[in-house]
Design a protein around this motif. Structure first.
Motif, mmCIF file in Angstrom:
data_model
loop_
_atom_site.group_PDB
_atom_site.id
_atom_site.type_symbol
_atom_site.label_atom_id
_atom_site.label_comp_id
_atom_site.label_asym_id
_atom_site.label_seq_id
_atom_site.Cartn_x
_atom_site.Cartn_y
_atom_site.Cartn_z
ATOM 1 N N GLU A 13 0.752 -1.025 -0.080
ATOM 2 C CA GLU A 13 -0.036 0.034 -0.052
ATOM 3 C C GLU A 13 0.724 1.300 -0.082
ATOM 4 N N GLN A 14 1.972 1.367 1.034
ATOM 5 C CA GLN A 14 2.933 2.565 0.975
ATOM 6 C C GLN A 14 3.433 2.682 -0.520
ATOM 7 N N ALA A 15 4.018 1.654 -1.031
ATOM 8 C CA ALA A 15 4.578 1.558 -2.392
ATOM 9 C C ALA A 15 3.628 2.113 -3.507
ATOM 10 N N LEU A 16 2.780 1.623 -3.398
ATOM 11 C CA LEU A 16 1.592 2.269 -4.425
ATOM 12 C C LEU A 16 1.106 3.575 -4.135
ATOM 13 N N GLN A 17 1.162 3.999 -2.918
ATOM 14 C CA GLN A 17 0.706 5.515 -2.662
ATOM 15 C C GLN A 17 1.850 6.467 -3.010
ATOM 16 N N SER A 18 2.866 5.943 -3.109
ATOM 17 C CA SER A 18 4.170 6.655 -3.343
ATOM 18 C C SER A 18 4.003 7.062 -4.816
ATOM 19 N N ARG A 19 3.443 6.132 -5.643
ATOM 20 C CA ARG A 19 3.066 6.331 -7.077
ATOM 21 C C ARG A 19 1.612 6.778 -7.349
ATOM 22 N N GLY A 20 0.926 7.351 -6.133
ATOM 23 C CA GLY A 20 -0.242 8.016 -6.637
ATOM 24 C C GLY A 20 -1.442 6.814 -6.861
ATOM 25 N N LEU A 21 -1.252 5.633 -6.347
ATOM 26 C CA LEU A 21 -2.330 4.498 -6.459
ATOM 27 C C LEU A 21 -2.764 4.144 -5.211
ATOM 28 N N LEU B 273 -4.257 0.580 -2.941
ATOM 29 C CA LEU B 273 -4.451 -0.853 -3.184
ATOM 30 C C LEU B 273 -5.463 -1.316 -3.938
ATOM 31 N N ALA B 274 -6.717 -0.570 -3.760
ATOM 32 C CA ALA B 274 -7.865 -1.011 -4.267
ATOM 33 C C ALA B 274 -7.606 -0.761 -5.842
ATOM 34 N N ASP B 275 -6.997 0.174 -6.461
ATOM 35 C CA ASP B 275 -6.654 0.572 -7.770
ATOM 36 C C ASP B 275 -5.820 -0.469 -8.302
ATOM 37 N N TYR B 276 -4.756 -0.962 -7.474
ATOM 38 C CA TYR B 276 -4.164 -1.972 -7.972
ATOM 39 C C TYR B 276 -4.731 -3.166 -8.147
ATOM 40 N N LEU B 277 -5.540 -3.657 -7.208
ATOM 41 C CA LEU B 277 -6.187 -4.824 -7.262
ATOM 42 C C LEU B 277 -7.148 -5.003 -8.541
ATOM 43 N N LYS B 278 -7.822 -3.723 -8.874
ATOM 44 C CA LYS B 278 -8.698 -3.794 -9.854
ATOM 45 C C LYS B 278 -7.726 -3.871 -11.329
ATOM 46 N N MET B 279 -6.629 -3.153 -11.416
ATOM 47 C CA MET B 279 -5.896 -3.428 -12.545
ATOM 48 C C MET B 279 -5.462 -4.698 -12.776
ATOM 49 N N GLU B 280 -5.184 -5.451 -11.634
ATOM 50 C CA GLU B 280 -4.464 -6.937 -11.569
ATOM 51 C C GLU B 280 -5.782 -7.971 -11.823
ATOM 52 N N SER B 281 -7.081 -7.345 -11.610
ATOM 53 C CA SER B 281 -8.387 -8.329 -11.637
ATOM 54 C C SER B 281 -8.239 -9.254 -10.548
#
Length: 182
Positions: free
Chosen positions: A52-60, A62-70
């Motif tokens: 989550e922290q890594a994604l937040q540093s990229r402006g994303l 976890l929900a966004d990431y999971l959606k992209m990964e289906s």
């Protein structure tokens, strides 16, 4: 330092890391490491938070990431669980090496590492130094150093270069630390 020397040092360090990983994997094949399910759940939670922290540093998120990964969060957790298991096994095995080999640190070694780490932060060195001197920060530095001692000792044992440790009655912090670095 010349570029060639830097490249040689980097290659040597990479080779050492790879060898240490191989030795740890070999030792783990002969170990039975167990831990309660709650410990695994806690490690998975930590890995999720790190992601989550890594994604937040990229402006994303976890929900966004999971959606992209289906994927659902449960699927993602199941996917990272083997990594969590491996991390726990390695950590517990290295803790046993520290105890079995009587590897110890003295306050001077911890203080030197705190200074070395803080110095690398330039203008923020004082803030980092203060943080690392607090109980949790200091303990984190100690654990990192003990892990390094254990890995160094395993590497030396794997290469047949580790001297026998003296009997426990003769052992002191310096001897244990020196033996693990050789």
């Amino acid at each position: 330092m010349a570029v060639r020397e830097q490249l040689e040092q980097a290659a040597t360090a990479q080779k050492s890391r790879e060898y240490r990983r191989e030795v740890v994997d070999a030792v783990l094949q002969y170990c039975e490491v167990s831990f309660p399910p709650i410990v695994l759940q806690d490690r998975v939670n930590s890995l999720v938070k790190e992601q989550e922290q890594a994604l937040q540093s990229r402006g994303l998120t976890l929900a966004d990431y999971l959606k992209m990964e289906s994927k659902s969060e449960d699927e993602y957790r199941a996917e990272i669980e083997p990594d969590a298991v491996m991390q726990l096994q390695r950590s517990l095995m290295l803790t046993e090496v520290v105890e079995a080999e009587h590897l110890k640190l003295d306050d001077k070694q911890v203080d030197e590492q705190i200074e070395k780490t803080a110095a690398s932060f330039g203008d923020s060195a004082d803030k980092i130094r203060a943080m690392l001197r607090k109980e949790n920060g200091r303990r984190s530095v100690e654990l990192d150093l003990l892990t390094e001692l254990a890995l160094g000792r395993l590497e030396a044992i794997g290469k047949g270069e580790a001297p026998e440790l003296p009997p426990e009655a003769e052992r002191d912090n310096t001897t244990a630390a020196k033996a693990s670095n050789e």
